[in-house]
Design a protein around this motif. Structure first.
Motif, short mmCIF file in Angstrom:
data_model
loop_
_atom_site.label_atom_id
_atom_site.label_comp_id
_atom_site.label_asym_id
_atom_site.label_seq_id
_atom_site.Cartn_x
_atom_site.Cartn_y
_atom_site.Cartn_z
N GLN A 161 4.93 2.77 19.60
CA GLN A 161 6.02 1.90 19.14
C GLN A 161 6.35 2.17 17.68
N ALA A 162 5.30 2.42 16.87
CA ALA A 162 5.51 2.73 15.46
C ALA A 162 6.31 4.02 15.30
N LEU A 163 6.01 5.03 16.11
CA LEU A 163 6.76 6.28 16.02
C LEU A 163 8.21 6.07 16.45
N ASP A 164 8.41 5.27 17.49
CA ASP A 164 9.78 4.94 17.90
C ASP A 164 10.55 4.33 16.73
N TYR A 165 9.90 3.43 16.02
CA TYR A 165 10.54 2.75 14.89
C TYR A 165 10.87 3.74 13.77
N LEU A 166 9.95 4.64 13.46
CA LEU A 166 10.22 5.63 12.42
C LEU A 166 11.39 6.53 12.79
N VAL A 167 11.44 6.92 14.05
CA VAL A 167 12.55 7.76 14.50
C VAL A 167 13.87 7.00 14.34
N LYS A 249 -0.46 7.36 -7.77
CA LYS A 249 -0.89 8.22 -8.87
C LYS A 249 -0.14 9.55 -8.86
N GLN A 250 0.24 10.01 -7.67
CA GLN A 250 0.96 11.28 -7.56
C GLN A 250 2.46 11.13 -7.83
N GLY A 251 2.90 9.90 -7.99
CA GLY A 251 4.33 9.68 -8.20
C GLY A 251 5.15 9.70 -6.94
N ILE A 252 4.49 9.60 -5.78
CA ILE A 252 5.19 9.53 -4.51
C ILE A 252 5.51 8.07 -4.23
N ARG A 253 6.78 7.74 -4.14
CA ARG A 253 7.20 6.36 -3.95
C ARG A 253 7.24 6.00 -2.47
N VAL A 254 6.56 4.93 -2.14
CA VAL A 254 6.52 4.41 -0.77
C VAL A 254 7.32 3.11 -0.75
N PRO A 255 8.37 3.00 0.09
CA PRO A 255 8.77 3.92 1.17
C PRO A 255 9.91 4.86 0.79
N ASP A 256 10.35 4.90 -0.47
CA ASP A 256 11.54 5.70 -0.81
C ASP A 256 11.33 7.18 -0.50
N ILE A 266 -5.74 -5.20 9.27
CA ILE A 266 -6.91 -5.84 8.71
C ILE A 266 -6.52 -6.83 7.62
N PHE A 267 -7.44 -7.69 7.24
CA PHE A 267 -7.22 -8.61 6.13
C PHE A 267 -6.95 -7.78 4.87
N GLY A 268 -5.87 -8.06 4.20
CA GLY A 268 -5.49 -7.31 3.01
C GLY A 268 -4.35 -6.34 3.23
N ALA A 269 -4.02 -6.05 4.47
CA ALA A 269 -2.93 -5.11 4.73
C ALA A 269 -1.60 -5.66 4.23
N SER A 270 -1.46 -6.97 4.22
CA SER A 270 -0.21 -7.57 3.75
C SER A 270 -0.20 -7.76 2.23
N PHE A 271 -1.34 -7.48 1.55
CA PHE A 271 -1.44 -7.69 0.11
C PHE A 271 -1.22 -6.40 -0.69
N THR A 272 -1.11 -5.26 -0.01
CA THR A 272 -0.94 -4.00 -0.72
C THR A 272 0.44 -3.94 -1.36
N ASN A 273 0.63 -2.97 -2.21
CA ASN A 273 1.92 -2.79 -2.87
C ASN A 273 2.42 -1.36 -2.62
N PRO A 274 3.41 -1.21 -1.74
CA PRO A 274 4.06 -2.25 -0.92
C PRO A 274 3.17 -2.72 0.23
N THR A 320 7.55 0.97 5.03
CA THR A 320 8.39 1.86 5.83
C THR A 320 9.87 1.60 5.50
N GLY A 321 10.65 2.67 5.56
CA GLY A 321 12.07 2.55 5.29
C GLY A 321 12.81 3.77 5.80
N PRO A 322 14.12 3.76 5.71
CA PRO A 322 14.91 4.90 6.20
C PRO A 322 14.70 6.14 5.36
N VAL A 323 14.94 7.30 5.99
CA VAL A 323 14.86 8.57 5.27
C VAL A 323 15.91 8.57 4.16
N ARG A 324 15.48 8.98 2.97
CA ARG A 324 16.41 9.04 1.86
C ARG A 324 17.38 10.19 2.04
N ALA A 325 18.65 9.94 1.82
CA ALA A 325 19.68 10.99 1.98
C ALA A 325 19.44 12.10 0.97
#
Length: 325
Positions: A161-167, A249-256, A266-274, A320-325
């Motif tokens: 289902q997650a892969l369907d959503y990413l597509v 640290k690598q400068g990779i922006r999630v989800p951009d 798990i507990f804490g998954a909703s507390f991450t940034n993002p 998660t977000g749309p692919v950047r143009a």
């Protein structure tokens, strides 16, 4: 006449005879009658044998886990312990450290020392698990073993289902960061993802195997960066959370720049940034269900096996977000 001599005559361990003498409810009815009959034949005083099978002390069931690094297992332990205590059993917790040999050694030992065993995500061969089942009631969690009963958490369906959503967000080159090499669950999740990727005609890049730790997640992030993908699905949340820190640290922006999906919620998954998009599964519910299944074997002579499935679902958050143009 000693317990050791009775055990030798019965062809069982002395600990089994000891359990039968002190608390008949800790062995099967057949084993109890066999030991009592042999003891009396050998002249052991019948007055020293329990008159019935009423519980005089708690029995023990073992919960065998591959590791304690995954917080999901803490929920599993809690659910299992609640059910065991409600039935009057103590719980023995054993971990194998992801080692097939250590797990096999523990199972061989436990077969003669506890009343029943729950094995979560076992790494051992089917044949060994089946052999242990002949000596002690045993059920498995997150593994399909012929002729053994167990509970499956349907995370493969959730990851599909997650892969369907990413597509749907436009992702066409997606990484799957794999779990431990001996993990049956990882193999089932990978198969489900490959089928979903084939259905959508998108590219799935398998990376690793990785242990489910934060440190391994950081290492996995480097592999994801080299794979030139726009999204990554991780074997579990612990790996994904470890990777999020490395991406920052690598400068990779999630989800951009990169979408990230975990598994287990798990507990804490909703507390991450993002906050982490993940497949939600209830470890506590799984612990209760699989322990109930084991306890049910104590009250029935039915040797048939069954496999119960627990549903999961995708929880969408900020990673998660749309692919950047």
């Amino acid at each position: 006449m000693t317990l050791t001599e009775i055990a030798s005559a019965c062809g069982v361990a002395a600990s089994t005879v000891s359990r039968a003498m002190s608390n008949p409810n800790r062995v099967s009815p057949e084993m109890y009658e066999r030991i009592v009959r042999k003891a009396r034949e050998l002249g052991y005083e019948s007055a020293a044998l329990p008159a019935g099978r009423a519980r005089s002390s708690r029995g023990t069931i073992a919960l065998v886990l591959p590791n304690l690094t995954n917080p999901f297992n803490l929920d599993l332990i809690r659910g299992s312990q609640v059910q065991a205590q409600a039935a009057g059993f103590m719980q023995l917790l054993v971990t194998s450290g992801e080692s097939e040999q250590v797990e096999a050694d523990w199972l061989t030992e436990l077969a003669d020392t506890v009343d029943g065993v729950v094995v979560a995500s076992p790494r051992s061969a089917d044949a060994l698990l089946q052999q242990v089942r002949e000596r002690v009631p045993l059920v498995v969690l997150n593994r399909e073993v012929p002729w053994l009963s167990g509970v499956l958490i349907d995370t493969p369906a959730g990851l599909a289902q997650a892969l369907d959503y990413l597509v749907s967000l436009g992702h066409e080159r997606i990484a799957y960061v794999r779990g431990p090499a001996r993990s049956w669950t990882d193999q089932a999740r990978y198969r489900a993802l490959k089928q979903a990727a084939g259905r959508h005609e998108v590219e799935l890049i398998a990376l690793g195997a990785f242990f489910p730790t934060l440190a391994a997640g950081a290492a996995a992030a480097d592999a994801v960066g080299l794979a030139k993908v726009t999204a990554a699905i991780f074997f579990n949340d612990t790996l994904a959370i470890g990777a999020l820190g490395r991406f920052e640290k690598q400068g990779i922006r999630v989800p951009d720049d990169l979408s990230v999906v975990g598994c287990d919620d798990i507990f804490g998954a909703s507390f991450t940034n993002p906050s982490l998009t993940t497949v939600t599964a209830s470890g506590e519910q799984a612990g209760r269900a699989v322990t109930d299944m084991l306890l049910g074997t104590f009250t029935t002579k039915d040797r048939s096996h069954r496999v119960d499935r627990l549903p999961t679902h995708l929880t969408v958050r900020g990673s998660t977000g749309p692919v950047r143009a």
